[in-house]
Motif scaffolding. Structure first.
Motif, PDB file in Angstrom:
ATOM      1  N   ASN A  38      94.863  42.910  -3.660  1.00 40.49           N
ATOM      2  CA  ASN A  38      95.938  44.160  -3.288  1.00 40.49           C
ATOM      3  C   ASN A  38      95.141  45.101  -2.597  1.00 40.49           C
ATOM      4  O   ASN A  38      95.823  46.027  -2.445  1.00 40.49           O
ATOM      5  N   PHE A  39      94.011  45.027  -2.110  1.00 38.40           N
ATOM      6  CA  PHE A  39      93.308  46.084  -1.430  1.00 38.40           C
ATOM      7  C   PHE A  39      93.980  46.724  -0.434  1.00 38.40           C
ATOM      8  O   PHE A  39      94.250  48.064  -0.248  1.00 38.40           O
ATOM      9  N   ALA A  43      97.722  50.361   2.457  1.00 39.12           N
ATOM     10  CA  ALA A  43      97.092  50.919   3.664  1.00 39.12           C
ATOM     11  C   ALA A  43      97.923  51.433   4.620  1.00 39.12           C
ATOM     12  O   ALA A  43      99.146  50.840   4.504  1.00 39.12           O
ATOM     13  N   LYS A  44      97.691  52.520   5.260  1.00 44.65           N
ATOM     14  CA  LYS A  44      98.851  52.789   6.422  1.00 44.65           C
ATOM     15  C   LYS A  44      98.128  52.849   7.570  1.00 44.65           C
ATOM     16  O   LYS A  44      96.915  53.397   7.856  1.00 44.65           O
ATOM     17  N   VAL A  45      98.902  52.883   8.767  1.00 49.04           N
ATOM     18  CA  VAL A  45      98.297  53.007  10.152  1.00 49.04           C
ATOM     19  C   VAL A  45      98.448  54.465  10.266  1.00 49.04           C
ATOM     20  O   VAL A  45      99.352  55.184  10.183  1.00 49.04           O
ATOM     21  N   VAL A  46      97.404  54.829  10.922  1.00 51.41           N
ATOM     22  CA  VAL A  46      97.225  56.367  11.115  1.00 51.41           C
ATOM     23  C   VAL A  46      97.393  56.483  12.788  1.00 51.41           C
ATOM     24  O   VAL A  46      96.508  55.786  13.370  1.00 51.41           O
ATOM     25  N   GLU A  47      98.405  57.121  13.207  1.00 53.49           N
ATOM     26  CA  GLU A  47      98.707  57.160  14.596  1.00 53.49           C
ATOM     27  C   GLU A  47      98.161  58.653  15.132  1.00 53.49           C
ATOM     28  O   GLU A  47      98.047  59.438  14.513  1.00 53.49           O
ATOM     29  N   PRO A  48      97.225  58.461  16.105  1.00 55.66           N
ATOM     30  CA  PRO A  48      96.569  59.738  16.721  1.00 55.66           C
ATOM     31  C   PRO A  48      97.581  60.604  17.155  1.00 55.66           C
ATOM     32  O   PRO A  48      99.045  60.310  17.412  1.00 55.66           O
ATOM     33  N   LYS A  49      97.207  61.956  16.966  1.00 55.46           N
ATOM     34  CA  LYS A  49      98.276  63.180  17.024  1.00 55.46           C
ATOM     35  C   LYS A  49      98.472  63.169  18.498  1.00 55.46           C
ATOM     36  O   LYS A  49      99.252  64.345  18.826  1.00 55.46           O
TER      37      LYS A  49
END
Length: 91
Positions: A38-39, A43-49
């Motif tokens: 379940n690692f 997890a989340k996708v990080v969108e560049p600002k």
């Protein structure tokens, strides 16, 4: 490293090179870790600002310090600024 030393290869080409023994596997000293099943569940996708172009005046010695480290000096300056902001922002 100069541009003369940079080579490109596809994943297929890299696998073939590895099979022929032209490139090696990671060192046996490299840590091996087993991740739980379940690692990646949280997890989340990080969108560049986004980026903003700026004109920035720096002390010559500060710029020279980063510039002497070679290609990527602007990215390294950005990383230092990012870590400062992260350290001083309330989360």
């Amino acid at each position: 490293m100069t541009g003369k030393n940079i080579k490109t290869a596809s994943l297929t080409e890299l696998r073939a090179m590895k099979e022929r023994g032209e490139i090696s596997s990671p060192s046996r000293d490299a840590p091996q870790i087993d991740l739980p099943d379940n690692f990646w569940d949280n997890a989340k996708v990080v969108e560049p600002k986004g980026k903003k172009s700026v004109h920035l005046r720096l002390d010559a010695d500060v710029f020279d310090f980063f510039n002497r480290q070679g290609k990527g000096h602007i990215s390294r300056m950005q990383a230092v600024l990012r870590s400062y902001v992260d350290a001083h922002s309330s989360k």
